[in-house]
Design an enzyme around this catalytic site. Structure first.
Site, PDB file in Angstrom:
ATOM      1  N   ASP A  37       1.415  -1.452  -5.558  1.00  0.00           N
ATOM      2  CA  ASP A  37       2.051  -0.273  -4.936  1.00  0.00           C
ATOM      3  C   ASP A  37       3.510  -0.023  -5.359  1.00  0.00           C
ATOM      4  O   ASP A  37       4.356   0.286  -4.505  1.00  0.00           O
ATOM      5  CB  ASP A  37       1.997  -0.384  -3.402  1.00  0.00           C
ATOM      6  CG  ASP A  37       0.577  -0.394  -2.855  1.00  0.00           C
ATOM      7  OD1 ASP A  37      -0.388  -0.346  -3.645  1.00  0.00           O
ATOM      8  OD2 ASP A  37       0.432  -0.475  -1.613  1.00  0.00           O
ATOM      9  N   HIS A  43       3.170   9.059   3.598  1.00  0.00           N
ATOM     10  CA  HIS A  43       3.582   8.468   2.320  1.00  0.00           C
ATOM     11  C   HIS A  43       2.397   8.413   1.370  1.00  0.00           C
ATOM     12  O   HIS A  43       1.233   8.383   1.803  1.00  0.00           O
ATOM     13  CB  HIS A  43       4.147   7.050   2.522  1.00  0.00           C
ATOM     14  CG  HIS A  43       3.108   6.092   3.025  1.00  0.00           C
ATOM     15  ND1 HIS A  43       2.756   5.997   4.346  1.00  0.00           N
ATOM     16  CD2 HIS A  43       2.306   5.201   2.377  1.00  0.00           C
ATOM     17  CE1 HIS A  43       1.803   5.104   4.492  1.00  0.00           C
ATOM     18  NE2 HIS A  43       1.488   4.602   3.307  1.00  0.00           N
ATOM     19  N   LYS A  86      -6.344   2.697  -3.195  1.00  0.00           N
ATOM     20  CA  LYS A  86      -6.750   2.190  -1.877  1.00  0.00           C
ATOM     21  C   LYS A  86      -6.145   3.071  -0.792  1.00  0.00           C
ATOM     22  O   LYS A  86      -5.150   3.754  -1.023  1.00  0.00           O
ATOM     23  CB  LYS A  86      -6.320   0.737  -1.711  1.00  0.00           C
ATOM     24  CG  LYS A  86      -4.824   0.515  -1.795  1.00  0.00           C
ATOM     25  CD  LYS A  86      -4.493  -0.957  -1.763  1.00  0.00           C
ATOM     26  CE  LYS A  86      -3.006  -1.219  -1.832  1.00  0.00           C
ATOM     27  NZ  LYS A  86      -2.233  -0.741  -0.676  1.00  0.00           N
ATOM     28  N   CYS A 116       1.519  -5.235   1.990  1.00  0.00           N
ATOM     29  CA  CYS A 116       0.409  -5.152   1.031  1.00  0.00           C
ATOM     30  C   CYS A 116       0.312  -6.380   0.131  1.00  0.00           C
ATOM     31  O   CYS A 116      -0.791  -6.819  -0.212  1.00  0.00           O
ATOM     32  CB  CYS A 116       0.514  -3.860   0.230  1.00  0.00           C
ATOM     33  SG  CYS A 116       0.235  -2.410   1.297  1.00  0.00           S
TER      34      CYS A 116
HETATM   35 ZN   LIG Z   1      -0.177   3.468   2.902  1.00  0.00          ZN
END
Ligand SMILES: [Zn+2]
Length: 210
Positions: free
Chosen positions: A15, A88, A113, A158
């Site tokens: 991410d 976001h 994801k 994450c």
């Molecule tokens: Zn998210």
């Protein structure tokens, strides 16, 4: 401890997207600082995978989907507790794009994801119900990749969930600690360090990986 890179190792970059960097909608403090370290690591690994948080505009993890609620509050969803976030990484927006400085041309897979409206997915392996797989474990197994090095954002969400799921899924896991940055809500960075240690996940600086 040094880690020599083998052909069965994969670098999973979590991410590193505009919304998680300063100026984005859900900035991780100093998030952009991971970029040069990750670029450099990406040159050393033979296999690199990127994850991309990728939400529909009315995603259930957004505070804006819950009138009267504020961002960073926690609520109960059918699958358990869920932190509510500012909107976001909405599909197709600039915020969902990878940081412009990220240079991982050899990345072999981009795994998206969080695309199901009703369920969030912190982990690269399972959505937040801990039962819906993303398919990454199968992909890695089929390719004979057995040791997962994790870097990216955010360390205490994450990256943490990805590390825990990878470990439980039978992979060897190494978190590249200086290639991650955390949000640190209510001591979540210290909690993450403890959780990883108790699971036998190694944390190492990038310079120890060759
Ligand atoms: Zn998210």
């Amino acid at each position: 401890m040094k880690h020599g890179i083998a052909d069965t190792d994969v670098l999973v970059v979590v991410d590193v997207q505009n919304d998680f960097c300063p100026g984005g909608n859900l900035p991780v403090p100093h998030g952009e600082e991971v970029v040069p370290t990750i670029n450099e690591l990406g040159q050393r690994f033979r296999h690199v995978v990127l994850t991309q948080d990728w939400h529909p505009p009315d995603h259930r993890s957004f505070a804006s989907s819950h009138p009267g609620r504020q961002a960073f509050q926690s609520i109960e969803l059918p699958y358990g507790p869920q932190v509510l976030w500012p909107d976001h990484c909405v599909q197709g927006t600039a915020g969902a794009q990878f940081h412009a400085g990220l240079q991982l041309l050899r990345a072999e897979l981009i795994l998206r994801k969080g695309y199901r409206r009703d369920i969030d997915s912190y982990s690269a392996f399972y959505e937040n119900d801990h039962t819906t797989p993303t398919g990454l474990a199968g992909y890695l197994r089929e390719r004979g990749l057995t040791r997962v090095f994790l870097a990216g954002l955010a360390f205490d969400f994450c990256v943490r969930f990805s590390a825990e799921d990878a470990r439980r899924g039978g992979f060897e896991v190494v978190v590249v600690e200086d290639a991650c940055r955390g949000i640190d809500m209510d001591g979540s960075v210290a909690e993450t360090q403890q959780a990883l240690q108790s699971l036998g996940v190694a944390c190492t600086p990038a310079e120890a990986i060759r």
